[in-house]
Scaffold this motif. Structure first.
Motif, PDB file in Angstrom:
ATOM      1  N   ILE A  57       0.752  -1.220  -0.026  1.00 53.96           N
ATOM      2  CA  ILE A  57       0.005  -0.296  -0.162  1.00 53.96           C
ATOM      3  C   ILE A  57       0.771   1.263   0.176  1.00 53.96           C
ATOM      4  O   ILE A  57       0.547   2.409  -0.638  1.00 53.96           O
ATOM      5  N   GLY A  58       2.125   1.274   0.782  1.00 55.99           N
ATOM      6  CA  GLY A  58       2.826   2.455   0.976  1.00 55.99           C
ATOM      7  C   GLY A  58       3.439   2.576  -0.669  1.00 55.99           C
ATOM      8  O   GLY A  58       3.479   3.837  -1.159  1.00 55.99           O
ATOM      9  N   ALA A  59       3.843   1.382  -1.292  1.00 59.98           N
ATOM     10  CA  ALA A  59       4.538   1.477  -2.475  1.00 59.98           C
ATOM     11  C   ALA A  59       3.707   2.074  -3.520  1.00 59.98           C
ATOM     12  O   ALA A  59       3.972   2.918  -4.322  1.00 59.98           O
ATOM     13  N   ALA A  60       2.394   1.587  -3.459  1.00 58.35           N
ATOM     14  CA  ALA A  60       1.391   2.169  -4.356  1.00 58.35           C
ATOM     15  C   ALA A  60       1.116   3.790  -4.287  1.00 58.35           C
ATOM     16  O   ALA A  60       1.011   4.410  -5.198  1.00 58.35           O
ATOM     17  N   GLY A  61       1.061   4.133  -2.651  1.00 56.26           N
ATOM     18  CA  GLY A  61       1.017   5.712  -2.586  1.00 56.26           C
ATOM     19  C   GLY A  61       2.009   6.339  -3.128  1.00 56.26           C
ATOM     20  O   GLY A  61       2.069   7.503  -3.916  1.00 56.26           O
ATOM     21  N   PHE A  62       3.268   5.952  -2.610  1.00 56.55           N
ATOM     22  CA  PHE A  62       4.682   6.611  -2.997  1.00 56.55           C
ATOM     23  C   PHE A  62       4.809   6.676  -4.630  1.00 56.55           C
ATOM     24  O   PHE A  62       5.019   7.687  -5.067  1.00 56.55           O
ATOM     25  N   GLY A  63       4.382   5.613  -5.070  1.00 58.61           N
ATOM     26  CA  GLY A  63       4.363   5.378  -6.727  1.00 58.61           C
ATOM     27  C   GLY A  63       3.408   6.457  -7.395  1.00 58.61           C
ATOM     28  O   GLY A  63       3.898   6.982  -8.359  1.00 58.61           O
ATOM     29  N   LEU A  64       2.256   6.563  -6.824  1.00 56.09           N
ATOM     30  CA  LEU A  64       1.439   7.413  -7.482  1.00 56.09           C
ATOM     31  C   LEU A  64       2.155   9.059  -7.386  1.00 56.09           C
ATOM     32  O   LEU A  64       1.733   9.833  -8.344  1.00 56.09           O
ATOM     33  N   GLY A 103       0.525   6.793 -13.510  1.00 59.81           N
ATOM     34  CA  GLY A 103      -0.080   6.391 -12.255  1.00 59.81           C
ATOM     35  C   GLY A 103      -0.146   4.927 -12.464  1.00 59.81           C
ATOM     36  O   GLY A 103       0.074   4.090 -11.554  1.00 59.81           O
ATOM     37  N   LEU A 104      -0.946   4.374 -13.784  1.00 55.80           N
ATOM     38  CA  LEU A 104      -1.097   3.069 -13.892  1.00 55.80           C
ATOM     39  C   LEU A 104       0.201   2.149 -13.861  1.00 55.80           C
ATOM     40  O   LEU A 104       0.149   1.023 -13.521  1.00 55.80           O
ATOM     41  N   ALA A 152       1.213  -0.897 -11.749  1.00 57.03           N
ATOM     42  CA  ALA A 152       1.702  -2.030 -12.441  1.00 57.03           C
ATOM     43  C   ALA A 152       2.835  -2.837 -11.725  1.00 57.03           C
ATOM     44  O   ALA A 152       3.179  -3.827 -11.328  1.00 57.03           O
ATOM     45  N   ILE A 153       3.742  -1.687 -11.175  1.00 58.98           N
ATOM     46  CA  ILE A 153       4.927  -1.797 -10.647  1.00 58.98           C
ATOM     47  C   ILE A 153       4.784  -2.697  -9.141  1.00 58.98           C
ATOM     48  O   ILE A 153       5.546  -3.567  -8.878  1.00 58.98           O
TER      49      ILE A 153
END
Lengths: 283, 252
Positions: free
Chosen positions: A63-70, A179-180, A184-185
């Protein structure tokens, strides 16, 4: 080797890997076609900052990676649109700052972080059903977005200036695409890790591009190649461990399989040349 | 509200601290066939981008088909320079042409009217039988026709062409200019070009642009007109196909 299929931990990582292939093959096709692999490399490494943040804050590192990545995708996307020079330096900065923040957050996290290496290079052991569920949700988000907005994504990848000139929302479309890509990452983090995710996001798609003539066909073939590489790497990692007692993470093996596939495809005739030779084209 | 297809009033554009367009006045009538000549860096492509709403003027006004440039985009067809995209991109001819139907945020695919417009545009450029061919397998002339078809697919009232024949040999360039001549019977056409011969043969009027714009209501090209455009003395030679040469002048 096939007995691995009866082991719950292997079932989880295999299902996660196959689900990740969908996100990876679809988004990787846009990444390769638009030639934004370096931007995406920045995103994948920036995601490690989110992994560290997740550990530190007691959240799921994914979840942290998703937020940071976005957040990183917004920064890189806006820079790509606005900055005329020095973009490579900015990407390098996001790339390394993400890694640096990840290390700092992990250093600040009390106690031992047992599965840290799995986020760097992938792992057979640490995938939970919650991780599998998250990857499935990301797949649904990505496939829904592609179903709804593929014409916009395709146009922005093919000719961004034309998209802008035609009145399309070129900026928001690019940011959505990045963002997508960051999502995916996230699907790849448990299976191949932060450091190797970019390779799996690009090589199967690059291989597929040599053989097909449209983006949708490239996506389908790329998903298949991703799935084959991931499954091959997972089985190989398990097999090596069983046969020789060596603990090699699946990530590097997956990447080597994807690389061998890509290099082999170079030795064969390119689709474009084959079709050109087969057609009588007019001046 | 204006009756002009394009009307620019005292329009200036500064990019990166440099003046690219300097107090440009331009009025293009509906149905007019106008060529814009000038040296590289003279502001020709920037002028088209102002008309497309891609660059905001630093001062002055721009109206396109009676609206602001951004509002008028869906009525404007644009053919950029060919080098702007990747010929290895996995895409078919018809898929490139249907991009011309996208003019704003859109959810979902293409409808029957979109497909009809794509077929009409492909017929117009005589590429219907290559609609399923990959763009990367086409010749330079065919790629240019694909880009023209993409612009036509939105059924434009104004067609903007940015050096559309610069990468083509003379024979193919001729056939493309013949197509422009036909299209100019149906819509307003503005074309940026260095092809003096084609300009002299085809267009109705010429504007010379080198930061400042000089309008010439006929297509007759003289050394004086070109000198104004290129900013240095130029002789126009004509031996079957007119072209320009630099005349002797200080600094050469």
């Amino acid at each position: 080797m096939w007995e691995a299929l009866s082991l719950p931990f292997f079932q989880r990582v295999l299902i996660a890997g196959l689900l990740a292939s969908v996100a990876c093959g679809v988004i990787g096709s846009y990444v390769v076609s638009k030639r934004i692999a370096s931007l995406t490399g920045g995103l994948s490494h920036a995601a490690f900052g989110g992994v560290g943040l997740g550990y530190w804050a007691g959240l799921s590192p994914l979840i942290g990676a998703a937020g940071f990545g976005l957040v990183a995708s917004m920064i890189i996307g806006m820079a790509h649109r606005k900055v005329r020079s020095g973009l490579d330096i900015l990407i390098a900065m996001v790339w390394s700052v993400g890694m640096a923040l990840g290390i700092i957050f992990i250093a600040l996290t009390p106690g031992y972080v047992p599965d840290l290496m799995s986020y760097l290079f992938g792992s057979l052991l640490f995938v939970s059903w919650a991780d599998v569920g998250l990857v499935a949700i990301v797949d649904v988000i990505i496939l829904s977005a592609v179903f709804l907005f593929h014409p916009l994504f395709e146009t922005i990848c093919f000719d961004e200036e034309y998209a802008e000139a035609s009145g399309m929302p070129a900026g928001p479309t690019l940011l959505t695409l990045l963002g997508l890509a960051s999502l995916a990452i996230v699907t790849l983090l448990r299976v191949v890790g932060v450091i190797l995710a970019i390779a799996l996001l690009t090589m199967p798609a690059a291989t597929a591009r040599r053989w097909v003539g449209t983006l949708p066909a490239m996506m389908v073939l790329s998903v298949g190649l991703c799935a084959a590489s991931i499954a091959g790497g997972l089985f190989l990692s398990y097999g090596i461990s069983g046969a020789w007692g060596l603990s090699i993470p699946p990530g590097p093996l997956i990447i080597l399989i994807a690389t061998i596939t890509y290099v082999s495809s170079i030795a064969l005739p390119h689709r474009r040349h084959a079709e050109t030779n087969g057609n009588t084209l007019r001046a | 509200m204006t009756d002009f297809a394009v009307e620019l009033k005292a329009l200036s554009v500064n990019l990166g601290g440099q003046t690219v367009l300097d107090r440009v006045d331009l009025s293009v009538n509906p149905g007019e066939y106008l060529a814009i000549l000038g040296p590289n860096g003279g502001g020709k492509s920037t002028l088209l981008k102002v008309i497309l709403g891609l660059h905001r003027p630093s001062s002055g006004e721009a109206q396109v088909l009676g609206q602001s440039p951004r509002q008028a985009r869906r009525k404007v067809g644009y053919v950029p320079q060919q080098s702007a995209f990747d010929l290895d991109f996995p895409i078919r001819v018809s898929e490139v042409v249907r991009m011309g139907r996208l003019d704003s945020f859109r959810v979902g695919g293409f409808n029957q009217d979109d497909r009809l417009a794509v077929d009409e545009a492909l017929d117009r450029v005589e590429l219907r039988d290559l609609s399923l061919a990959p763009v990367g397998a086409l010749s330079g002339g065919e790629v240019q026709r694909v880009l023209i078809a993409r612009a036509l697919a939105r059924r434009p009232q104004l067609l903007l062409l940015d050096e559309p024949t610069s990468s083509l040999d003379e024979r193919i360039g001729h056939s493309i200019w013949d197509l422009f001549d036909e299209l100019s019977q149906e819509m307003t056409v503005m074309i940026v070009s260095h092809d003096m011969g084609a300009v002299a043969r085809s267009v109705g009027s010429v504007a010379c642009l080198n930061q400042q714009l000089h309008m010439h209501p006929s297509k007759e090209l003289t050394s004086e007109i070109l000198e104004a455009a290129y900013g240095c003395p130029i002789d126009l030679l004509a031996h079957g196909h007119p072209h320009r040469v630099l005349a002797d002048h200080e600094g050469t």
